[in-house]
Motif scaffolding. Sequence first.
Motif, PDB file in Angstrom:
ATOM      1  N   CYS A  11     -63.295 -13.332  21.766  1.00 52.52           N
ATOM      2  CA  CYS A  11     -63.455 -13.011  20.424  1.00 52.52           C
ATOM      3  C   CYS A  11     -62.402 -11.763  20.339  1.00 52.52           C
ATOM      4  O   CYS A  11     -62.015 -11.138  19.258  1.00 52.52           O
TER       5      CYS A  11
ATOM      6  N   MET B  90     -68.595 -18.079  22.232  1.00 50.22           N
ATOM      7  CA  MET B  90     -67.636 -18.264  21.468  1.00 50.22           C
ATOM      8  C   MET B  90     -66.435 -19.345  21.132  1.00 50.22           C
ATOM      9  O   MET B  90     -65.793 -19.577  20.274  1.00 50.22           O
TER      10      MET B  90
ATOM     11  N   LEU C 235     -64.402  -5.904  26.422  1.00 44.59           N
ATOM     12  CA  LEU C 235     -64.396  -7.192  26.292  1.00 44.59           C
ATOM     13  C   LEU C 235     -65.031  -8.054  27.594  1.00 44.59           C
ATOM     14  O   LEU C 235     -65.246  -7.098  28.755  1.00 44.59           O
ATOM     15  N   GLN C 236     -65.429  -8.933  27.531  1.00 40.77           N
ATOM     16  CA  GLN C 236     -65.992  -9.735  28.620  1.00 40.77           C
ATOM     17  C   GLN C 236     -64.988 -10.861  28.749  1.00 40.77           C
ATOM     18  O   GLN C 236     -64.322 -11.136  29.695  1.00 40.77           O
ATOM     19  N   CYS C 237     -65.731 -12.046  28.025  1.00 44.45           N
ATOM     20  CA  CYS C 237     -64.781 -13.263  28.260  1.00 44.45           C
ATOM     21  C   CYS C 237     -63.456 -13.074  27.449  1.00 44.45           C
ATOM     22  O   CYS C 237     -62.344 -14.086  27.716  1.00 44.45           O
ATOM     23  N   GLY C 238     -63.298 -12.010  26.600  1.00 39.30           N
ATOM     24  CA  GLY C 238     -62.039 -11.953  25.971  1.00 39.30           C
ATOM     25  C   GLY C 238     -61.894 -13.082  24.720  1.00 39.30           C
ATOM     26  O   GLY C 238     -60.582 -12.987  24.257  1.00 39.30           O
TER      27      GLY C 238
ATOM     28  N   CYS D  18     -69.053 -11.206  18.581  1.00 34.99           N
ATOM     29  CA  CYS D  18     -68.770 -11.063  19.980  1.00 34.99           C
ATOM     30  C   CYS D  18     -69.947 -11.403  20.560  1.00 34.99           C
ATOM     31  O   CYS D  18     -71.254 -11.278  20.122  1.00 34.99           O
ATOM     32  N   ARG D  19     -70.097 -12.463  21.469  1.00 37.19           N
ATOM     33  CA  ARG D  19     -71.501 -13.248  22.202  1.00 37.19           C
ATOM     34  C   ARG D  19     -71.777 -12.525  23.472  1.00 37.19           C
ATOM     35  O   ARG D  19     -72.727 -12.688  24.142  1.00 37.19           O
ATOM     36  N   CYS D  20     -70.607 -11.747  23.676  1.00 37.06           N
ATOM     37  CA  CYS D  20     -70.760 -11.074  25.334  1.00 37.06           C
ATOM     38  C   CYS D  20     -71.041  -9.582  25.352  1.00 37.06           C
ATOM     39  O   CYS D  20     -72.003  -9.426  26.164  1.00 37.06           O
ATOM     40  N   THR D  21     -70.496  -8.728  24.421  1.00 38.37           N
ATOM     41  CA  THR D  21     -70.571  -7.435  24.899  1.00 38.37           C
ATOM     42  C   THR D  21     -71.610  -6.662  24.178  1.00 38.37           C
ATOM     43  O   THR D  21     -72.195  -5.650  24.706  1.00 38.37           O
TER      44      THR D  21
HETATM   45  S1  FES Z   1     -65.770 -10.861  25.030  1.00 36.41           S
HETATM   46 FE1  FES Z   1     -66.822 -12.731  24.817  1.00 36.41          FE
HETATM   47  S2  FES Z   1     -67.305 -13.346  22.900  1.00 36.41           S
HETATM   48 FE2  FES Z   1     -66.441 -11.172  22.935  1.00 36.41          FE
END
Ligand code: FES
Lengths: 165, 811
Positions: free
Chosen positions: A107, B194, A102-105, A139-142
């Motif tokens: 999702c 998101m 996870l990054q922003c967490g 997920c937009r981050c990982t």
């Molecule tokens: S961790 Fe940021 S959207 Fe999945």
Amino acid sequence: MTEVRHDVRLRVNGVERSAAAPARRLLSDFLRHDLRLTGTHVGCEHGVCGACTVLVDGRPMRSCLLFAVSVDGAEITTVEGCRSGDGGLGPVQQAFLECHGLQCGFCTPGFITTITAYLAEHPDPTEEEAREAIGGNLCRCTGYVNIVASVLRAAELIRSGGRPA
Amino acid sequence: MTTKLFGEPIPRREDPRLVSGAGRYLDDLGPDALAVAFVRSPHAHARIIDIDVTDALDVDGLVAIYTYEDLAGRVAEPLPVLIPHPALHAPRTAHPLANGVVRHVGEAVAMVVATDRYVAEDVCDRIRVGYRPLPAVVGIDAACAATHRVHEDVPDNTAARLVQEVGDAPAAIAAAPYRLELELEIERSASMPMEGRGVYARWDAADRSLRVYSSTQTSTSLRFALATKLELPVDRVEVVTPDVGGGFGVKIVHPWPEEVLVPWAAIRLGRELRWTEDRREHFVASAHERGQRHRVRVGFDADGRLRGLDVTFWHDNGAYTPYGIIVPVITATQLLGPYRPGAYRVEFASLYTNTVQVTPYRGAGRPQGVYAMERTMDAIAQQLGIDRATVRERNFIQPEQMPYDHGMIFQDGRPLIYDSGDYPAAMAMLKELVGWDDFAAYRERARAAGRRVGIGLACYVEGTGVGPYEGAHVRVETTGQVVVATGLTSQGQGHETVFAQVAADALGVPIDDVTVVTGDTRRFKYAVGTFASRAAVMSGSAVALAAGKVRDKAVRIAAEALEADPGDLEIVDGAVQVKGDPAARIALGTVAALANPLRYSFDAQTALATQFAKAARVDRPPVADDDEPGLEATDYYSPIRSTFAYGMHAAIVETDPETADIRVLRYCVVHDCGNLINPRIVAGQVHGGVAQGIGGALYERLAYDRDGQLLNASFMDFLMPYASEVPAIEIAHLQTPSPLNPLGVKGAGEAGVIPGSAVLASAIEDAEGFRISRMPISPSELWELRQRHATGASPADRDPADRDPVDREGS
Ligand code: FES
Ligand code: FES
């Protein structure tokens, strides 16, 4: 113009909870704002991103597509309920931490509930199966690389008794 | 010995809370706050005739409705132009609520406050707004034609025009043995975190103070902007950034209309208010990016070496320019990549359209520039029959030419000088990683099996860590706990972890003793923000500097206590000790107590520092003239200019001979962002960037119709990659330290996304054998290109001497 409220009773993460809610109240909002379980996140409110996934009687469902009144009496598991028996991190949560899943967490709760349900039925997925298992969550981050790894690691943890090796 | 943490892939310290549902995102705050919703324009361009709220007034739970007429003072003025630029001759920004005219679908017209969001939206539905539609300007062609205007007082729809020149490019091209001209286009996409935007405001009437929580990439700057807008002293305004569910650029813009209106109404009503953006709002009321058309003219020699490069491009900035012209300025400068262009001329026009405003999205103009340059490199290779990697290698700036001055001005207004890098080494690494030299054989085998495959590559250089500054405060408590506060915000980059690594190393304490606070103006007031891959460079360096000061002070105080020479002391595992004599040591917590000479004691630790605790030196004051009490320090890092990271990507794609379906089989990355503080976090940043790059190349576009309606404003229709669309990503790191900062780091946040469209266009072109000049590309577009190519209708490259001005391919 006053809205009629209905009593909604749920068993959430093993605890009986109830609140009065209008018929149109989404399960996602009911959990987040009426029961104040804000771990369940809302990314799209139209059933596409999977962030709001909770387990309804053990099955992963999108809480933004359900009315709270429609699941009255159900057993609900949210990300808060995916902990291990002793209150520590559950195996899927632990795997996300170990694998940088996870990054922003934002999702993450939807992935954790989805994967928890998946692994209960498929304890030993291949990498390809792991990728498929998370195929309905955005997920937009990982870039998903480490989420796939997290699925495999979680399976390993569960097979070895839920404890980090 | 304390283990060195810099460079260790330690797990993130923010994760235990985030994986268990205990994060605190904007919509999780203020459970008792009133809800806010907005009436937004359904028209791309219209005059507002009247707003009728009669039907809405009897909705149970309604608290307030506001329109532009209700705004006063500075709140009624247009929102700020955040980054003015001399070339931005006609900046225009929105009012918080539309002032008589709406200029894109989604512009806020009325604000509703109610007991909950459902009720607020009921009210919105009952507010009747009368519009007189005006002609909508949609797309670059319509903006250039200027038959209609987006802003009445901007007759040519042009916000800015900028030329930068080094040498005489047109002459160099005219004199070159070979010439090419290409027309290259990229469509709009968007950051699309998101979690959307959101604001929660609390007004304390008795204290006359305002606390605002916002899902922002800059709490400090938002604080100053709000104090100005709301006409409050800055020290009466606090801005706190909670956990943020992704930003990718869009949340650096501030103050958003909602960020002004929610606190403004909270003050008026004396109530807590919260607005959480929904997904459709995010599509039509935040910001987009990427849409640009480029015309590249290039002259080169028989070896493929550049003699001159002349680029003109048109940037669609949407309806407003709150963030100035940063995106096209970055395209103009970063297009050059790792190459020496010979003479260079670049000109752009930034154009108004009746669409959502354009502000930076991860990469911020670089993906377009790299796409233009790398497509050009491929075209040169093809024209001369030279290997694509070889052409690039021949044009590389060499390591011994560093630092390399392009003679241009970068986005920070400072000279475009690359600080370090080894491009030939990176290319060698990439070719090895992807198997560049063996690909011909692979292609043959695939062809024999009826499969069509292609390989592509692309290089980029990325200015990271732009100024002007960041700061950090490091404090050691009397318990020995270390608290680090920095002003910039986090949206998933793991700052709580990497800054703790830096601080723990600099201080010689275990990482478990370090806590990091970000994005809270109560804790650190001066900062710029999290964008442009700058956090590690800027705040990382500031944390190292501040921690270094604390360390020096700790050693100084401990030296007195231990009666030792400061030069003989070191800090190990949270205690200052004499080198080689660990028995002579004093815990940092104790040093912190001694650092604050006290009159009053409240525990055993603080008793050590009271006036009668030890033989105090009576010949000098307890706190020296040039000293301050406490074991803490603040420092700022302000670099002379940006540091330049770079990388090279290669991809292998397969295109279905029948359906034109496009699949990415392999994606390889060579990445150099200087020293790595936490390789695991850097790899994660690259993964996420690559996924967005693939999305931008193959799936994501924002489809406007001629009337300015956004046709795909949902996740159902705007296609972001799922796990099935992102291949395994293979990464190799090079580490060329930056000479510009104490850590030798360069930024990593945006890198992964930058060459996505370039590398995939290159690979698809290689598979298909015809030029790809518009991205993103869908299977149906590829299929159509095949048909056109088969009938000979596909455009050929031109010698620019042939024809002028350019006619558009219209593809
Ligand atoms: S961790 Fe940021 S959207 Fe999945
Ligand atoms: S919020 Fe329910 S699927 Fe996106």
